[in-house]
Design an enzyme around this catalytic site. Structure first.
Site, PDB file in Angstrom:
ATOM      1  N   TYR A  30      43.454  32.740  28.471  1.00 27.30           N
ATOM      2  CA  TYR A  30      42.772  32.001  27.405  1.00 27.30           C
ATOM      3  C   TYR A  30      43.754  31.153  26.598  1.00 27.30           C
ATOM      4  O   TYR A  30      43.343  30.352  25.784  1.00 27.30           O
ATOM      5  CB  TYR A  30      41.988  32.975  26.515  1.00 27.30           C
ATOM      6  CG  TYR A  30      40.909  33.696  27.315  1.00 27.30           C
ATOM      7  CD1 TYR A  30      39.712  33.058  27.595  1.00 27.30           C
ATOM      8  CD2 TYR A  30      41.130  34.971  27.845  1.00 27.30           C
ATOM      9  CE1 TYR A  30      38.739  33.682  28.371  1.00 27.30           C
ATOM     10  CE2 TYR A  30      40.164  35.605  28.614  1.00 27.30           C
ATOM     11  CZ  TYR A  30      38.962  34.950  28.876  1.00 27.30           C
ATOM     12  OH  TYR A  30      38.012  35.569  29.650  1.00 27.30           O
ATOM     13  N   ARG A  58      32.390  40.955  26.948  1.00 23.79           N
ATOM     14  CA  ARG A  58      30.959  41.270  26.829  1.00 23.79           C
ATOM     15  C   ARG A  58      30.343  40.466  25.695  1.00 23.79           C
ATOM     16  O   ARG A  58      29.225  39.971  25.799  1.00 23.79           O
ATOM     17  CB  ARG A  58      30.760  42.778  26.580  1.00 23.79           C
ATOM     18  CG  ARG A  58      31.360  43.671  27.651  1.00 23.79           C
ATOM     19  CD  ARG A  58      30.484  43.740  28.889  1.00 23.79           C
ATOM     20  NE  ARG A  58      31.283  44.021  30.083  1.00 23.79           N
ATOM     21  CZ  ARG A  58      31.627  45.223  30.508  1.00 23.79           C
ATOM     22  NH1 ARG A  58      31.238  46.293  29.851  1.00 23.79           N
ATOM     23  NH2 ARG A  58      32.362  45.361  31.590  1.00 23.79           N
ATOM     24  N   LYS A 118      43.126  41.709  38.792  1.00 22.28           N
ATOM     25  CA  LYS A 118      42.530  41.642  37.464  1.00 22.28           C
ATOM     26  C   LYS A 118      42.203  43.020  36.951  1.00 22.28           C
ATOM     27  O   LYS A 118      41.621  43.800  37.710  1.00 22.28           O
ATOM     28  CB  LYS A 118      41.253  40.808  37.572  1.00 22.28           C
ATOM     29  CG  LYS A 118      40.484  40.670  36.302  1.00 22.28           C
ATOM     30  CD  LYS A 118      39.258  39.864  36.566  1.00 22.28           C
ATOM     31  CE  LYS A 118      38.440  39.847  35.283  1.00 22.28           C
ATOM     32  NZ  LYS A 118      37.172  39.223  35.471  1.00 22.28           N
ATOM     33  N   GLU A 131      41.372  46.056  49.821  1.00 19.92           N
ATOM     34  CA  GLU A 131      40.448  45.004  49.392  1.00 19.92           C
ATOM     35  C   GLU A 131      41.014  43.612  49.702  1.00 19.92           C
ATOM     36  O   GLU A 131      40.299  42.720  50.150  1.00 19.92           O
ATOM     37  CB  GLU A 131      40.170  45.112  47.887  1.00 19.92           C
ATOM     38  CG  GLU A 131      39.326  46.318  47.473  1.00 19.92           C
ATOM     39  CD  GLU A 131      37.827  46.117  47.709  1.00 19.92           C
ATOM     40  OE1 GLU A 131      37.441  45.093  48.316  1.00 19.92           O
ATOM     41  OE2 GLU A 131      37.044  46.985  47.286  1.00 19.92           O
ATOM     42  N   ARG A 176      30.669  49.698  35.240  1.00 18.75           N
ATOM     43  CA  ARG A 176      30.650  49.102  36.581  1.00 18.75           C
ATOM     44  C   ARG A 176      31.462  49.930  37.563  1.00 18.75           C
ATOM     45  O   ARG A 176      32.004  49.415  38.527  1.00 18.75           O
ATOM     46  CB  ARG A 176      31.247  47.696  36.521  1.00 18.75           C
ATOM     47  CG  ARG A 176      30.617  46.767  35.492  1.00 18.75           C
ATOM     48  CD  ARG A 176      31.035  45.323  35.760  1.00 18.75           C
ATOM     49  NE  ARG A 176      30.832  44.445  34.626  1.00 18.75           N
ATOM     50  CZ  ARG A 176      29.646  44.019  34.221  1.00 18.75           C
ATOM     51  NH1 ARG A 176      28.554  44.405  34.839  1.00 18.75           N
ATOM     52  NH2 ARG A 176      29.548  43.203  33.187  1.00 18.75           N
ATOM     53  N   LYS A 236      39.864  44.075  41.612  1.00 17.32           N
ATOM     54  CA  LYS A 236      39.338  44.018  40.256  1.00 17.32           C
ATOM     55  C   LYS A 236      38.993  45.425  39.805  1.00 17.32           C
ATOM     56  O   LYS A 236      38.180  46.111  40.428  1.00 17.32           O
ATOM     57  CB  LYS A 236      38.108  43.123  40.214  1.00 17.32           C
ATOM     58  CG  LYS A 236      37.486  43.060  38.830  1.00 17.32           C
ATOM     59  CD  LYS A 236      36.409  42.010  38.753  1.00 17.32           C
ATOM     60  CE  LYS A 236      35.739  42.058  37.391  1.00 17.32           C
ATOM     61  NZ  LYS A 236      34.669  41.068  37.280  1.00 17.32           N
TER      62      LYS A 236
HETATM   63  C1  PBG Z   1      32.257  39.272  35.886  1.00 16.32           C
HETATM   64  C2  PBG Z   1      33.510  39.022  35.137  1.00 16.32           C
HETATM   65  C3  PBG Z   1      34.045  39.784  34.096  1.00 16.32           C
HETATM   66  C4  PBG Z   1      35.204  39.126  33.696  1.00 16.32           C
HETATM   67  C5  PBG Z   1      35.344  38.007  34.492  1.00 16.32           C
HETATM   68  N1  PBG Z   1      34.303  37.967  35.388  1.00 16.32           N
HETATM   69  C6  PBG Z   1      33.507  40.971  33.393  1.00 16.32           C
HETATM   70  C7  PBG Z   1      33.381  42.271  34.072  1.00 16.32           C
HETATM   71  O1  PBG Z   1      33.600  42.405  35.270  1.00 16.32           O
HETATM   72  O2  PBG Z   1      33.008  43.234  33.389  1.00 16.32           O
HETATM   73  C8  PBG Z   1      36.113  39.587  32.597  1.00 16.32           C
HETATM   74  C9  PBG Z   1      37.010  38.548  32.018  1.00 16.32           C
HETATM   75  C10 PBG Z   1      37.653  38.953  30.739  1.00 16.32           C
HETATM   76  O3  PBG Z   1      37.503  40.095  30.264  1.00 16.32           O
HETATM   77  O4  PBG Z   1      38.337  38.091  30.171  1.00 16.32           O
HETATM   78  N2  PBG Z   1      31.418  38.130  35.866  1.00 16.32           N
END
Ligand code: PBG
Length: 324
Positions: free
Chosen positions: A315, A208, A250, A235, A219, A198
């Site tokens: 989505y 957000r 992701k 990972e 992050r 990720k």
């Molecule tokens: C963390 C999480 C995120 C997303 C899914 N799980 C946000 C992040 O890590 O900042 C992002 C999903 C998206 O942007 O569609 N709980």
């Protein structure tokens, strides 16, 4: 004069193209991420993600049922607590009456085993500082203290009826900790879809808003750097050793090279998450009349499958499952 090789022969008609298509897209390949919010009376459209809603428990159940009827492979749930219920530890994540755990119970009661119900196992929606973990005195995310919270969250989600948990916080050792915690609590059959690779991505922007995140800053001390490829393989290796039942890459579209490499080395099913910003870009361009929405969505989903994803979180899952 006459070329001997004529690849165009196989492109001449829709039927020929259909016959020789290497990659397929079926409803079962698509997983729908859904948002359920506490303290709202009606579903609320997310302005940066037109067509995507924060749901009430009632509208969540209706939309989930429709998605399952359309044939999606599963649902991935995110909880959006009330701002006043957030705190430094993300208590709402482990509270059986927190919005996500309540929603899991409602959906499992309604849908049973007719679909795969997944839950985001991460604290960021529930913490007042918006980070994916708890903070140490110096303000940094405390890896090992966070693991304890993830274990409690995972057990609460399993008890609420999730079939698969999706740890997305990128803490070291999170899969081993959660696996052991689930097993100790008698949840040997609850699986883990590890968000293994990720990346810290600007394309999470609309998410957000979707979860009403309180994060300021970024992050980058726990999510991966876009410059890197090898650390994704590391990972994934670690998560497989720690007991992941599936792994994920992701975002999807900016990381198709990583996805291909992970797909080549993984011994478990591989998922990719077409995230909020990917959805919003195509949607916005289409709303401006700049691209053909349906063709662009299909092309994007096909490219993610072609790169090696068995499963695509998107989505558009319900809408496109219904049409495929
Ligand atoms: C963390 C999480 C995120 C997303 C899914 N799980 C946000 C992040 O890590 O900042 C992002 C999903 C998206 O942007 O569609 N709980």
């Amino acid at each position: 004069m006459f070329p001997a090789e004529r690849p165009r022969r196989l492109r001449a008609t829709p039927a020929l193209r259909r016959l020789v298509a290497e990659t397929s897209l079926e409803p079962r390949h698509l997983v729908l991420p859904m948002f359920v919010a506490d303290g709202i009376d009606e579903p609320r459209e997310i302005s940066s993600m037109p067509g995507v809603f924060q749901h009430t428990l009632g509208s969540l159940t209706r939309a989930a049922t429709e998605a399952v009827e359309a044939g999606v492979g599963g649902l991935m749930l995110f909880g959006v607590p009330r701002t006043e219920d957030k705190d430094a530890n993300g208590s709402g994540a482990t509270d059986p009456d927190g919005i996500l755990n309540r929603a899991l119970r409602v959906l499992r009661a309604e849908l049973g085993d007719s679909t795969v119900i997944m839950a985001d196992t991460c604290l960021d929606e529930f913490t007042d500082h918006g980070h994916c973990g708890v903070l140490a005195a110096d303000g940094r995310v405390d890896n090992d203290a966070t693991l304890t919270r993830y274990v409690d969250m995972a057990v609460a989600q399993a008890e609420s009826g999730a079939h698969l948990l999706g740890p997305s916080g990128m803490m070291d050792g999170q899969i081993a900790a959660i696996r052991e915690g689930l097993d100790d609590a008698g949840h040997q059959d609850t699986g883990i879809l590890a968000y293994s690779a990720k990346y810290a991505s600007a394309f999470y922007g609309p998410f957000r808003e979707a979860v009403g995140s309180s994060l300021s800053g970024d992050r980058r001390t726990y999510q991966q750097d876009a410059a890197n490829r090898r650390e994704s393989l590391r990972e994934v290796d670690l998560d497989l050793d720690e007991g992941a039942d599936m792994v994920m890459v992701k975002p999807a579209m900016s990381y198709l090279d990583v996805l291909r490499e992970v797909a080549d080395m993984s011994t478990v099913p591989v998922a990719a998450y077409q995230i909020s910003g990917e959805y919003s870009m195509i949607t916005a361009a289409a709303q401006n009349g700049w691209i053909d929405r349906d063709a662009a969505v299909l092309e994007s989903l096909l490219s993610i499958r072609r790169a090696g994803a068995d499963i695509v979180l998107t989505y558009w899952a319900a809408e496109f499952a219904a049409r495929l």
